[in-house]
Motif scaffolding. Structure first.
Motif, PDB file in Angstrom:
ATOM      1  N   ILE A   6       0.796  -0.934  -0.507  1.00  0.00           N
ATOM      2  CA  ILE A   6       0.196  -0.167  -0.017  1.00  0.00           C
ATOM      3  C   ILE A   6       0.904   1.290   0.170  1.00  0.00           C
ATOM      4  CG2 ILE A   6      -1.815   1.021   1.305  1.00  0.00           C
ATOM      5  CD1 ILE A   6      -2.871  -1.438   2.691  1.00  0.00           C
ATOM      6  N   GLN A   7       0.574   2.029  -0.678  1.00  0.00           N
ATOM      7  CA  GLN A   7       1.288   3.605  -0.601  1.00  0.00           C
ATOM      8  C   GLN A   7       1.053   4.487  -0.275  1.00  0.00           C
ATOM      9  OE1 GLN A   7       4.465   3.724  -3.030  1.00  0.00           O
ATOM     10  NE2 GLN A   7       4.107   1.479  -3.805  1.00  0.00           N
ATOM     11  N   LYS A   8       2.179   4.838   0.762  1.00  0.00           N
ATOM     12  CA  LYS A   8       1.358   6.142   1.685  1.00  0.00           C
ATOM     13  C   LYS A   8       1.413   6.959   0.925  1.00  0.00           C
ATOM     14  CE  LYS A   8       3.121   8.582   6.312  1.00  0.00           C
ATOM     15  NZ  LYS A   8       4.625   7.926   6.639  1.00  0.00           N
ATOM     16  N   LYS A   9       0.245   7.736   1.075  1.00  0.00           N
ATOM     17  CA  LYS A   9       0.089   9.322   0.434  1.00  0.00           C
ATOM     18  C   LYS A   9       0.735  10.220   1.361  1.00  0.00           C
ATOM     19  CE  LYS A   9      -3.923   9.939  -1.253  1.00  0.00           C
ATOM     20  NZ  LYS A   9      -5.655  10.264  -1.478  1.00  0.00           N
ATOM     21  N   ARG A  10       1.431  10.808  -0.111  1.00  0.00           N
ATOM     22  CA  ARG A  10       1.878  12.466   0.964  1.00  0.00           C
ATOM     23  C   ARG A  10       0.912  13.414   0.733  1.00  0.00           C
ATOM     24  NH1 ARG A  10       7.976  12.794  -2.076  1.00  0.00           N
ATOM     25  NH2 ARG A  10       8.453  13.798  -0.695  1.00  0.00           N
ATOM     26  N   ILE A  11       1.583  14.511   1.769  1.00  0.00           N
ATOM     27  CA  ILE A  11       1.015  15.749   2.288  1.00  0.00           C
ATOM     28  C   ILE A  11       0.413  16.791   1.186  1.00  0.00           C
ATOM     29  CG2 ILE A  11       0.579  17.251   3.463  1.00  0.00           C
ATOM     30  CD1 ILE A  11       2.406  16.061   6.308  1.00  0.00           C
ATOM     31  N   TYR A  12       1.535  16.307   0.318  1.00  0.00           N
ATOM     32  CA  TYR A  12       0.994  17.496  -1.288  1.00  0.00           C
ATOM     33  C   TYR A  12       0.135  16.753  -2.077  1.00  0.00           C
ATOM     34  CZ  TYR A  12       3.507  14.895  -4.170  1.00  0.00           C
ATOM     35  OH  TYR A  12       4.005  13.337  -5.462  1.00  0.00           O
ATOM     36  N   GLN A  13       0.256  15.443  -1.773  1.00  0.00           N
ATOM     37  CA  GLN A  13      -0.711  14.965  -2.599  1.00  0.00           C
ATOM     38  C   GLN A  13      -2.513  15.234  -1.904  1.00  0.00           C
ATOM     39  OE1 GLN A  13       0.733  10.351  -2.206  1.00  0.00           O
ATOM     40  NE2 GLN A  13       1.515  10.550  -4.824  1.00  0.00           N
ATOM     41  N   TYR A  14      -2.059  15.446  -0.590  1.00  0.00           N
ATOM     42  CA  TYR A  14      -3.612  15.962   0.332  1.00  0.00           C
ATOM     43  C   TYR A  14      -3.979  16.641  -0.201  1.00  0.00           C
ATOM     44  CZ  TYR A  14      -6.474  16.715   3.745  1.00  0.00           C
ATOM     45  OH  TYR A  14      -8.140  17.735   4.636  1.00  0.00           O
ATOM     46  N   ILE A  15      -3.396  18.229  -0.914  1.00  0.00           N
ATOM     47  CA  ILE A  15      -2.957  19.459  -0.917  1.00  0.00           C
ATOM     48  C   ILE A  15      -3.860  19.506  -1.891  1.00  0.00           C
ATOM     49  CG2 ILE A  15      -2.324  21.722  -0.632  1.00  0.00           C
ATOM     50  CD1 ILE A  15      -0.401  20.549   1.918  1.00  0.00           C
ATOM     51  N   ILE A  16      -3.108  18.679  -3.212  1.00  0.00           N
ATOM     52  CA  ILE A  16      -3.361  19.214  -4.583  1.00  0.00           C
ATOM     53  C   ILE A  16      -5.043  18.153  -4.654  1.00  0.00           C
ATOM     54  CG2 ILE A  16      -3.370  17.606  -6.708  1.00  0.00           C
ATOM     55  CD1 ILE A  16      -0.085  17.991  -6.270  1.00  0.00           C
ATOM     56  N   GLU A  17      -4.831  16.922  -3.938  1.00  0.00           N
ATOM     57  CA  GLU A  17      -6.628  16.806  -4.019  1.00  0.00           C
ATOM     58  C   GLU A  17      -7.874  16.908  -3.704  1.00  0.00           C
ATOM     59  OE1 GLU A  17      -6.762  12.953  -1.164  1.00  0.00           O
ATOM     60  OE2 GLU A  17      -6.409  11.926  -3.070  1.00  0.00           O
ATOM     61  N   GLN A  18      -7.343  18.367  -2.079  1.00  0.00           N
ATOM     62  CA  GLN A  18      -8.478  19.752  -2.359  1.00  0.00           C
ATOM     63  C   GLN A  18      -8.612  19.924  -3.168  1.00  0.00           C
ATOM     64  OE1 GLN A  18     -10.006  18.967   0.677  1.00  0.00           O
ATOM     65  NE2 GLN A  18      -9.130  16.645   0.488  1.00  0.00           N
ATOM     66  N   ILE A  19      -7.353  20.453  -3.900  1.00  0.00           N
ATOM     67  CA  ILE A  19      -7.622  21.786  -4.445  1.00  0.00           C
ATOM     68  C   ILE A  19      -7.808  20.980  -6.039  1.00  0.00           C
ATOM     69  CG2 ILE A  19      -6.040  22.962  -6.188  1.00  0.00           C
ATOM     70  CD1 ILE A  19      -3.764  23.550  -4.143  1.00  0.00           C
TER      71      ILE A  19
END
Length: 232
Positions: free
Chosen positions: A6-19
């Motif tokens: 399972i790939q751990k999601k990085r915080i910057y990816q979470y931010i991009i998801e919100q955008i």
């Protein structure tokens, strides 16, 4: 049964998801100004450095314009195009860095070979200028994806082969994502950025000396080293 970790999601990816979600629901439109670094950090309960990384990734992928002192703006593309390209970033398999580097070895190795034969003094000066900008960005401990890409594109332009240049530009989005990914990893390891700089110097010197075999090998080996560093 074949299983993948399972790939751990990085915080910057979470931010991009919100955008991306804000684009999908119509809160953000192409050309709109994004919330400030501080606003996003507060709203999402993340660090400002994570927001900066998200902005840098979006900038490298050509999805935003960063205007110093003014703000960060979405590019004026179609909504669907913005969302598709953000999905490429968010998908950990969107850019297969190893395959991309193998493509670059073929294209840019040949470009360096031809650049050593065909480059003009003006071409050489542009390569030197691009290297100086890369060196300055590394000294400032920046990811320097755009500066790295600019160096490589200056070598391809010096090859005087329009088809090679078109091939690089056609893959430019993938190239920039791959460069950002590899350089982000290099920043985490002490001394790696300086090692990468030394590899660029070898390419520059071979082209300056007009030694095509040496230039081709220097470019091929540099990209091979990037691949090996990534795999480690």
């Amino acid at each position: 049964m074949k299983l993948a970790p399972i790939q751990k999601k990085r915080i910057y990816q979470y931010i991009i998801e919100q955008i991306k979600a804000s684009i999908e629901n119509g809160e953000l439109l192409p050309g709109d100004k994004l919330p400030s670094e501080r606003e996003l950090a507060d709203k999402l309960s993340v660090s400002r450095s994570a927001v900066r990384e998200a902005f840098s990734v979006l900038d490298s992928a050509g999805l935003v314009r960063i205007m110093q002192g003014i703000g960060v703006f979405l590019k004026e593309d179609e909504n669907e195009e913005l969302i598709t390209r953000m999905n490429d970033i968010l998908n950990p398999h969107g850019v297969n860095l190893v395959e991309l580097l193998e493509v670059r070895q073929g294209i840019e190795g040949q470009a360096a070979y031809l650049a050593a034969i065909r480059r003009s003094e003006a071409d050489l000066q542009k390569i030197k200028t691009a290297y100086n900008h890369l060196e300055q960005a590394v000294a400032a401990q920046q990811v320097a994806a755009e500066e790295d890409y600019a160096f490589h594109i200056s070598v391809v332009k010096a090859s005087q082969n329009s088809m090679l240049l078109q091939a690089v530009k056609f893959l430019s989005d993938k190239f920039l994502q791959g460069v950002h990914q590899s350089r982000s990893e290099s920043l985490k390891i002490p001394g790696k950025s300086q090692m990468v700089l030394a590899e660029h110097v070898e390419i520059l010197n071979a082209i300056a000396e007009q030694d095509p075999e040496k230039a081709q090998q220097a470019m091929w080996q540099h990209l091979q080293n990037v691949k090996l560093r990534y795999l480690k």
